[in-house]
Design a protein around this motif. Structure first.
Motif, PDB file in Angstrom:
ATOM      1  N   VAL A 281       0.836  -1.202   0.000  1.00 50.56           N
ATOM      2  CA  VAL A 281       0.000   0.000   0.000  1.00 50.56           C
ATOM      3  C   VAL A 281       0.874   1.257   0.000  1.00 50.56           C
ATOM      4  CG1 VAL A 281      -1.665   1.310   1.357  1.00 50.56           C
ATOM      5  CG2 VAL A 281      -1.991  -1.130   1.035  1.00 50.56           C
ATOM      6  N   THR A 282       1.999   1.199   0.691  1.00 51.00           N
ATOM      7  CA  THR A 282       2.900   2.364   0.717  1.00 51.00           C
ATOM      8  C   THR A 282       3.532   2.627  -0.640  1.00 51.00           C
ATOM      9  OG1 THR A 282       3.514   1.373   2.804  1.00 51.00           O
ATOM     10  CG2 THR A 282       4.563   3.437   2.261  1.00 51.00           C
TER      11      THR A 282
ATOM     12  N   SER B 117      -7.198   9.332  -3.097  1.00 50.28           N
ATOM     13  CA  SER B 117      -8.479   8.967  -2.501  1.00 50.28           C
ATOM     14  C   SER B 117      -9.379   8.308  -3.551  1.00 50.28           C
ATOM     15  CB  SER B 117      -9.172  10.186  -1.901  1.00 50.28           C
ATOM     16  OG  SER B 117      -9.579  11.060  -2.918  1.00 50.28           O
ATOM     17  N   ARG B 118      -9.156   8.651  -4.819  1.00 51.05           N
ATOM     18  CA  ARG B 118      -9.939   8.020  -5.883  1.00 51.05           C
ATOM     19  C   ARG B 118      -9.598   6.532  -6.013  1.00 51.05           C
ATOM     20  NH1 ARG B 118     -12.260   5.596  -8.168  1.00 51.05           N
ATOM     21  NH2 ARG B 118     -13.045   5.400 -10.279  1.00 51.05           N
ATOM     22  N   ILE B 119      -8.279   6.209  -5.900  1.00 54.63           N
ATOM     23  CA  ILE B 119      -7.890   4.822  -6.135  1.00 54.63           C
ATOM     24  C   ILE B 119      -7.665   4.042  -4.841  1.00 54.63           C
ATOM     25  CG2 ILE B 119      -6.898   5.202  -8.426  1.00 54.63           C
ATOM     26  CD1 ILE B 119      -4.199   5.426  -7.112  1.00 54.63           C
ATOM     27  N   ALA B 120      -7.885   4.687  -3.688  1.00 57.31           N
ATOM     28  CA  ALA B 120      -7.615   4.012  -2.412  1.00 57.31           C
ATOM     29  C   ALA B 120      -8.357   2.675  -2.255  1.00 57.31           C
ATOM     30  CB  ALA B 120      -7.942   4.951  -1.256  1.00 57.31           C
ATOM     31  N   PRO B 121      -9.677   2.615  -2.554  1.00 56.00           N
ATOM     32  CA  PRO B 121     -10.361   1.326  -2.344  1.00 56.00           C
ATOM     33  C   PRO B 121      -9.727   0.199  -3.139  1.00 56.00           C
ATOM     34  CG  PRO B 121     -11.942   3.054  -2.896  1.00 56.00           C
ATOM     35  CD  PRO B 121     -10.590   3.638  -3.078  1.00 56.00           C
TER      36      PRO B 121
ATOM     37  N   HIS C 273     -12.003   8.713   1.515  1.00 54.31           N
ATOM     38  CA  HIS C 273     -13.102   9.580   1.941  1.00 54.31           C
ATOM     39  C   HIS C 273     -13.604   9.160   3.313  1.00 54.31           C
ATOM     40  CE1 HIS C 273     -13.718  11.912  -1.657  1.00 54.31           C
ATOM     41  NE2 HIS C 273     -13.502  10.821  -2.363  1.00 54.31           N
ATOM     42  N   GLU C 274     -13.972  10.134   4.105  1.00 53.42           N
ATOM     43  CA  GLU C 274     -14.384   9.818   5.474  1.00 53.42           C
ATOM     44  C   GLU C 274     -15.621   8.940   5.521  1.00 53.42           C
ATOM     45  OE1 GLU C 274     -14.726  13.291   7.988  1.00 53.42           O
ATOM     46  OE2 GLU C 274     -12.677  13.823   7.392  1.00 53.42           O
ATOM     47  N   GLN C 275     -16.519   9.151   4.553  1.00 55.18           N
ATOM     48  CA  GLN C 275     -17.752   8.357   4.573  1.00 55.18           C
ATOM     49  C   GLN C 275     -17.491   6.888   4.247  1.00 55.18           C
ATOM     50  OE1 GLN C 275     -17.032  11.090   2.706  1.00 55.18           O
ATOM     51  NE2 GLN C 275     -18.911  11.847   1.759  1.00 55.18           N
ATOM     52  N   SER C 276     -16.313   6.605   3.684  1.00 50.23           N
ATOM     53  CA  SER C 276     -16.075   5.263   3.165  1.00 50.23           C
ATOM     54  C   SER C 276     -15.542   4.283   4.200  1.00 50.23           C
ATOM     55  CB  SER C 276     -15.080   5.329   2.009  1.00 50.23           C
ATOM     56  OG  SER C 276     -15.576   6.156   1.004  1.00 50.23           O
ATOM     57  N   TYR C 277     -15.162   4.811   5.384  1.00 48.06           N
ATOM     58  CA  TYR C 277     -14.495   3.915   6.336  1.00 48.06           C
ATOM     59  C   TYR C 277     -15.362   2.740   6.753  1.00 48.06           C
ATOM     60  CZ  TYR C 277     -10.318   6.686   6.793  1.00 48.06           C
ATOM     61  OH  TYR C 277      -9.133   7.280   6.536  1.00 48.06           O
TER      62      TYR C 277
END
Lengths: 85, 232, 249
Positions: B44-45, B59-63, B134-138
């Motif tokens: 991930v790093t 944040s777009r590709i984080a998931p 995104h905060e809502q995604s946690y």
């Protein structure tokens, strides 16, 4: 016939490269598959035959050795176990 | 006497026994727990380093990154699921025991998930912070990992069971298992993306749950059959 | 009712039976392919929208259908081998896998070559293309697993289990990919309306399809016989056959 001339046919209304690329690649792949299948069949048969020859040689060598020592070679009969189905 | 005792074991007791045994073994070799986790963190790093530190892109590709890394980490740890048991012969013993293979296999998979899946879930929010999720995604991230990683363990177990008898099974395992992981990946990342837009993502969760229960009921049978082939 | 099938469970009988079938499959497939491909390339009308690039359709679609059909056939063979312990079913599944993989590859390559002039790009993450790619991966997994085992009987069983797992997963993968695709980029891809096709296009397609299917049959027979030999190499009939065949050539 949809095409007026042979050059037209090759050109394929401007899509010649793509059409002939697909047909060519498909033909190559299928011919290779058929060829390699036939070749594998042949190799398999030669392998089995070679192994048999090797076994025969070994048997003969053993028989010779035994004869030199004045022993008799035991008779080996191939046994065929019926295939369970 | 042990034989007699075993026959009196209920399914639940047999299940608990195998889980406990596997957990004990795993806790003795802490590397096996920590290494996949470290791998997960390092992979991930690497992504921000490769893509660039821009928060929007990340944040777009984080998931996707988190899920692909989780997939690979699970894959890495799968090898251990049956390998040592196969090497010391206890796998054969297990298959010969009077208990249904289904129970024993399921117990081993559950133990595997507790060792590898659970730590991933615990560490994931931390990595999500690094990737500016995104905060809502946690919540969605946690829920999809909670439902999805067991599926990874279950499906992966089939691949391990098939390759356990093969010497160089590692690369082969990834070839067999990764295509099967695609639906989980698709629905999990989509749920997280949907959550980022503050839209309901219960549909995706329901499908992952369906995948979970489907693989929970079917995979142990396939694993049992595959183990019988592998141990022969 | 099924009693007439019993003799074919004997490897020797089916070996010789497939040997007899194979040349006929080959001849018929050449006949059909010659007619179908010439018709498709030269006589079938060009599509009013796609022009002559439409002619790729005549190999792309049969290859795609066959790649899926062969996977299904492989799974059926694997299931019957697991349920009825038929060794020959394993052999047939092993024989089919490389053929299916080649057809999946053909479907992908022709799809790319068709996509370039139509969509302007070689590859597009279209649902059908993506699931075809995953199908190819599943094939490669089955083949790799089959090659990894020394013992071909074990290899067949292991690959069979994988094929079965794959066949359960295939619809799930297909629908998830379709769903993923519509969600991520919208249904902008123009898909071909296959059923509403003019008969002047339909007939050459059908002939091509039959030709490719017959070719599949022919190559499958060939590979199936090789698999039978590999699994029965210690039996006297195989040994005699090997000696006779290698001396003859």
């Amino acid at each position: 016939m949809q095409f007026d001339s042979f050059a037209d046919f090759i050109n394929m209304g401007g899509y010649g490269f793509y059409v002939w690329l697909s047909f060519g690649v498909s033909a190559i792949l299928l011919v290779y598959l058929g060829w390699s299948s036939a070749r594998q069949h042949k190799t398999m048969l030669t392998q089995i035959a070679q192994r048999q020859k090797r076994e025969q040689k070994l048997r003969q060598a053993a028989a010779k050795q035994m004869q030199e020592q004045g022993l008799k070679m035991p008779e080996v009969k191939p046994i065929d176990i019926p295939e369970e189905v | 006497m042990t034989n007699l005792a075993q026959q009196h074991l209920s399914y639940r007791a047999a299940f608990a026994l195998v889980v406990k045994r596997d957990l004990t073994i795993a806790l003795r070799h802490k590397d096996d727990i920590i290494n996949p986790l470290l791998f997960f963190i390092i992979v991930v790093t690497l992504f921000p380093l490769g893509i660039g530190p821009e928060a929007n892109t990340l944040s777009r590709i984080a998931p996707g990154i988190i899920w692909v890394a989780a997939l690979l980490a699970t894959l890495l740890s799968l090898d251990r699921l049956f390998k040592s048991d196969h090497a010391d012969g206890s796998l054969e013993q297990m298959l010969l025991s009077p208990h249904p293979i289904f129970i024993l296999v399921l117990a081993k998979i559950v133990a595997h998930w507790l060792i590898t899946g659970l730590p991933l879930i615990i560490i994931a929010p931390l990595l999500a912070v690094l990737l500016h999720l995104h905060e809502q995604s946690y919540a969605a991230l946690m829920l999809t990992l909670l439902l999805g990683t067991p599926v990874l363990s279950l499906l992966g177990a089939i691949g391990v069971a098939l390759t356990v008898g093969i010497k160089k099974g590692g690369v082969l395992l990834s070839l067999l298992v990764l295509p099967l992981y695609i639906p989980v990946l698709i629905f999990a990342t989509s749920a997280i993306d949907t959550a980022a837009l503050s839209l309901p993502y219960s549909g995706q969760l329901a499908i992952i749950a369906a995948l979970f229960f489907g693989s929970l009921t079917l995979a142990p049978f396939a694993v049992g059959a595959a183990l019988k082939v592998s141990t022969n | 009712m099924w009693k007439w099938l019993h003799p074919y469970a004997n490897p020797e009988v089916s070996y010789h039976f497939c040997g007899k079938l194979q040349p006929w499959f080959f001849r018929l497939s050449f006949l059909f392919l010659a007619i179908g491909l010439v018709w498709a390339l030269a006589y079938a009308p060009a599509d009013y929208q796609q022009g002559d690039s439409f002619r790729i359709f005549y190999i792309h679609v049969p290859a795609a259908i066959l790649s899926m059909g062969i996977y299904f056939a492989m799974a059926v063979a694997a299931l019957s081998s697991l349920v009825w312990q038929l060794k020959l079913a394993d052999a047939s599944a092993a024989a089919l896998a490389p053929i299916g993989a080649v057809f999946a590859a053909i479907a992908l390559i022709t799809g790319a070559a068709w996509g370039k002039p139509m969509w302007g790009t070689w590859w597009i993450w279209d649902a059908r293309l993506t699931s075809e790619l995953i199908l190819l991966f599943l094939y490669l997994g089955v083949i790799a697993l089959h090659n990894a085992f020394e013992d071909k009987n074990l290899a067949g069983k292991a690959a069979g289990i994988l094929a079965l797992v794959g066949v359960i997963n295939l619809p799930i993968i297909h629908y998830s990919v379709e769903w993923w695709n519509t969600l991520h980029q919208g249904a902008t891809v123009t898909k071909l309306g296959a059923p509403s096709m003019a008969s002047s296009m339909y007939w050459p397609f059908l002939i091509c399809f039959v030709g490719f299917s017959l070719l599949t049959g022919a190559i499958a027979c060939q590979r199936f016989r090789t698999e039978i030999l590999a699994r029965n190499s210690m039996r006297p009939w195989v040994r005699n056959l090997a000696i006779a065949q290698t001396q003859g050539s």
